[in-house]
Design a protein around this motif. Structure first.
Motif, PDB file in Angstrom:
ATOM      1  N   HIS A 127      -6.116   4.480  -0.362  1.00 25.74           N
ATOM      2  CA  HIS A 127      -5.687   4.853   1.188  1.00 25.74           C
ATOM      3  C   HIS A 127      -4.347   5.026   1.150  1.00 25.74           C
ATOM      4  O   HIS A 127      -3.393   4.207   0.834  1.00 25.74           O
ATOM      5  N   PHE A 174      -8.117  -0.298  11.021  1.00 28.99           N
ATOM      6  CA  PHE A 174      -7.976  -1.771  10.649  1.00 28.99           C
ATOM      7  C   PHE A 174      -7.405  -2.682  11.735  1.00 28.99           C
ATOM      8  O   PHE A 174      -6.808  -3.716  11.678  1.00 28.99           O
ATOM      9  N   LEU A 200      -3.795   0.491  -1.295  1.00 32.44           N
ATOM     10  CA  LEU A 200      -3.335   0.937  -0.115  1.00 32.44           C
ATOM     11  C   LEU A 200      -1.879   1.383  -0.325  1.00 32.44           C
ATOM     12  O   LEU A 200      -0.927   0.533  -1.126  1.00 32.44           O
ATOM     13  N   GLU A 213       1.992   1.795   1.202  1.00 25.35           N
ATOM     14  CA  GLU A 213       2.625   1.274   1.826  1.00 25.35           C
ATOM     15  C   GLU A 213       2.141   0.894   3.286  1.00 25.35           C
ATOM     16  O   GLU A 213       2.429   1.513   4.426  1.00 25.35           O
ATOM     17  N   PRO A 214       1.694  -0.165   3.529  1.00 29.53           N
ATOM     18  CA  PRO A 214       0.998  -0.624   4.614  1.00 29.53           C
ATOM     19  C   PRO A 214       2.021  -0.658   5.782  1.00 29.53           C
ATOM     20  O   PRO A 214       1.462  -0.534   6.847  1.00 29.53           O
ATOM     21  N   VAL A 264       1.831   1.006   9.380  1.00 24.66           N
ATOM     22  CA  VAL A 264       1.791   0.217  10.699  1.00 24.66           C
ATOM     23  C   VAL A 264       2.844   0.434  11.494  1.00 24.66           C
ATOM     24  O   VAL A 264       2.577   0.731  12.649  1.00 24.66           O
ATOM     25  N   LEU A 267      -1.272  -4.737  10.073  1.00 24.57           N
ATOM     26  CA  LEU A 267      -0.649  -5.140   8.953  1.00 24.57           C
ATOM     27  C   LEU A 267      -1.507  -6.373   8.127  1.00 24.57           C
ATOM     28  O   LEU A 267      -1.831  -6.498   7.047  1.00 24.57           O
ATOM     29  N   MET A 323      -4.758  -4.939   7.053  1.00 28.38           N
ATOM     30  CA  MET A 323      -4.795  -4.265   5.765  1.00 28.38           C
ATOM     31  C   MET A 323      -4.340  -5.085   4.496  1.00 28.38           C
ATOM     32  O   MET A 323      -4.963  -4.580   3.430  1.00 28.38           O
ATOM     33  N   TYR A 324      -3.706  -6.115   4.724  1.00 25.84           N
ATOM     34  CA  TYR A 324      -3.445  -6.957   3.551  1.00 25.84           C
ATOM     35  C   TYR A 324      -4.690  -7.847   3.013  1.00 25.84           C
ATOM     36  O   TYR A 324      -5.272  -8.020   1.832  1.00 25.84           O
ATOM     37  N   HIS A 342      -6.780  -5.088   1.447  1.00 20.77           N
ATOM     38  CA  HIS A 342      -6.282  -5.189  -0.120  1.00 20.77           C
ATOM     39  C   HIS A 342      -7.049  -6.452  -1.091  1.00 20.77           C
ATOM     40  O   HIS A 342      -7.752  -6.379  -2.070  1.00 20.77           O
ATOM     41  N   ILE A 393      -1.269  -2.992  -5.257  1.00 18.80           N
ATOM     42  CA  ILE A 393      -1.040  -2.623  -3.821  1.00 18.80           C
ATOM     43  C   ILE A 393       0.291  -1.767  -3.867  1.00 18.80           C
ATOM     44  O   ILE A 393       1.093  -2.062  -4.881  1.00 18.80           O
ATOM     45  N   LYS A 423       3.988  -0.969  -2.206  1.00 14.40           N
ATOM     46  CA  LYS A 423       4.962  -1.450  -1.338  1.00 14.40           C
ATOM     47  C   LYS A 423       6.303  -0.607  -1.365  1.00 14.40           C
ATOM     48  O   LYS A 423       6.816  -0.366  -2.428  1.00 14.40           O
TER      49      LYS A 423
END
Ligand code: GCO
Length: 465
Positions: A157, A171, A201, A203-204, A208, A231, A234-235, A238, A258, A260
């Motif tokens: 994503h 989400f 994912l 950079e959630p 967000v 957020l 999304m975590y 993951h 993930i 970041k």
């Protein structure tokens, strides 16, 4: 009376100055003396992964049914287009058709890894329905990469999902994670044996904030509480994808992580306690919420007067085989009583500007690596690069940022690889086509790709290391 006033003011001054001085001492904004630094003094471990990075919507073209395609055709409340200059993504770099040629460009650079995302909306035009021709496209692309000696690294994503997913609330709703899980499983069935590195994912927190906090990404909402909820979901997504992949055949063999963005946020003025408190608060929300989720299993998203959410995600610390780090720059916070003004990020006037609204700050790369290292996971740089249409600072950027990575490795941080963003110029979301991040310049009329002068620094360093 006069004496009392003086005493009172002196006490006030102390109440302000003591914590400010203390924080100035303990949280100094790091700056290196570049005149004293030998930029050629860099080295990388033997199996260091050199790569380039991209994302489906930004390069492939032909997206008609995802959240971005829809957004590009909308106007805002003042009837202004959503994308700069009213641009549309369109055929982008036509990477969908031209990937064989693009793989040759990667070979010319000498890189051994290509991080890209697969398009959920193309793979699953409807919930649960797989378009096998599209899946075959990605299989062929992975095979071509492998044949060229380049490892594919997949992102599931990268800011995009099908419009049907957007319409069901994406989400925003925890129960929708099921759809993402299904998509991830299908992709893993098809590509699991070809791909060793999986990013769930991208950079959630960036997504967000842009989509639910300030609203310049679809769905363009401005709702801090919803942002906090998305957020968190999304975590959770993951963690679920991690567990699903691990339970599938071949899942124990691959690395799942993930991605970041550890953007650095500092006070505009060191001696302004309010700037400092504000930058700390923003930092906590943006970076701290991630760190606490993936170290303690506790998700916290707080911003005084706007939002306060805490939730347990107990398996989060056990659901990483590596962490993908994206790093570009930092910004300053300049306190104001007007919340909209206060939350605007600023550029430091004494640093070299890039074409984006941030400056060059390689020291922040070192800081970002150090901060994310508390996760105790191998770190792979999944993105780092500069928007520089005139190609004035790209060479310097590459040398300084890679110096910072090399220094971090020498100091013991476990950085395993580096992917430059991006292979070629592409569609920079709401900013359209003017932001030129490419190692290769793209002429969007002819689709011709040309290696930029500054990019040769990257080629040189990759080949030498
Ligand atoms: C992001 C994304 C990329 C961007 C890149 C340059 O960080 O926003 O991962 O899609 O294009 O970072 O801004």
């Amino acid at each position: 009376m006069y004496k009392r006033v003086i005493q009172f003011l002196a006490v006030l001054a102390l109440i302000y100055l003591i914590p400010t001085a203390y924080l100035n001492y303990t949280e100094q904004v790091e700056h290196w003396d570049w005149d004293e630094i030998d930029l050629n003094d860099i080295s990388f471990p033997e199996n260091f992964i050199w790569g380039v990075s991209s994302a489906a919507h930004q390069v492939e073209g032909y997206h008609t049914s995802n959240n971005w395609a829809d957004w590009e055709n909308q106007v805002d409340e003042n009837r202004n287009p959503r994308i700069a200059r009213g641009e549309k993504c369109g055929i982008a770099c036509d990477h969908w058709n031209r990937y064989p040629e693009d793989i040759k460009l990667m070979q010319d650079l000498g890189v051994k890894s290509y991080r890209f995302s697969v398009s959920w909306s193309k793979i699953m035009p409807e919930p649960g329905v797989v378009n096998h021709a599209v899946m075959s496209h990605y299989i062929a692309m992975c095979d071509s990469l492998l044949a060229a000696g380049i490892e594919p690294m997949i992102t599931l994503h990268h800011f995009c999902h099908p419009m049907w997913f957007e319409e069901m609330g994406a989400f925003e709703k925890e129960e929708n994670i099921e759809h993402f899980l299904r998509f991830a499983s299908e992709v893993f069935i098809a590509l699991g044996s070809r791909v060793n590195y999986w990013c769930t994912l991208n950079e959630p927190a960036v997504f967000v904030i842009a989509a639910y906090f300030d609203g310049h990404f679809p769905p363009g909402k401005q709702d801090p509480e919803l942002a906090a909820e998305v957020l968190k979901n999304m975590y959770l997504a993951h963690v679920k994808v991690y567990e699903r992949i691990k339970s599938m055949e071949g899942g124990d063999r691959v690395h799942v992580g993930i991605v970041k963005n550890m953007h650095q946020i500092d006070p505009m003025n060191d001696w302004n306690l309010f700037d400092r408190l504000l930058s700390r608060t923003v930092n906590k929300g943006f970076n701290g919420s991630f760190i606490s989720t993936f170290t303690k299993g506790v998700y916290k998203f707080r911003f005084p007067t706007l939002v306060d959410l805490e939730a347990e995600i107990p398996n989060a610390p056990y659901s990483l085989d590596f962490v993908g780090l994206n790093y570009y720059s930092h910004n300053a916070m300049d306190f104001s009583l007007n919340l909209d003004e206060a939350l605007k990020t600023r550029m430091y006037p004494d640093e070299t500007p890039t074409d984006m609204d941030y400056t060059m700050y390689p020291e922040g790369f070192y800081r970002a690596i150090k901060e994310i290292s508390v996760l105790n996971q191998p770190i792979i740089i999944t993105e780092n690069g500069v928007a520089d249409a005139d190609d004035d600072i790209r060479g310097e950027f590459i040398k300084k940022y890679l110096y910072a990575v090399s220094k971090a490795i020498k100091d013991g941080y476990d950085v395993r690889g580096y992917h430059y963003w991006s292979l070629m110029d592409n569609f920079e979301w709401d900013l359209g086509y003017d932001e030129r991040f490419g190692l290769y310049e793209v002429d969007f009329e002819t689709q011709k790709r040309t290696l930029r002068e500054g990019s040769k620094e990257y080629q040189r360093i990759v080949k030498a290391n």
